[in-house]
Design a protein around this motif. Sequence first.
Motif: not given
Length: 119
Positions: A94-111
Amino acid sequence: MSALLSAAVGLATGILSGCGVGGGSLLMLYLTLLAGMGQYQAAGINLLYFLACAPAALFSHIKNGLVEKRAALWCIALGVPAAVAASLLAAHMDTGWLRRAFGIFLLCVGVKECFAGRK
């Protein structure tokens, strides 16, 4: 969005990509959040964009002795099959799930980048 703004964003993210900052991630954010593009289309554009930016950056990094050839071979040998598998999996998600997963990934990398010590 205007063509001039899109060209400016492309230029800026291209320069950042060449410096290793993660311009492709910034381009994805621009395409999906500001340009209103779908996740799959934005990912495809990001891949084409990477193919245009990567050779110049790679040449520069090799010339400056910043590429460990043995590590690069391992990354290629394991990264190509992983990328193919992930793209096949993403096509069925699902595209919505992909967006959330990508956002979480970016947050983890940023932190991680904010709190990681430098050598």
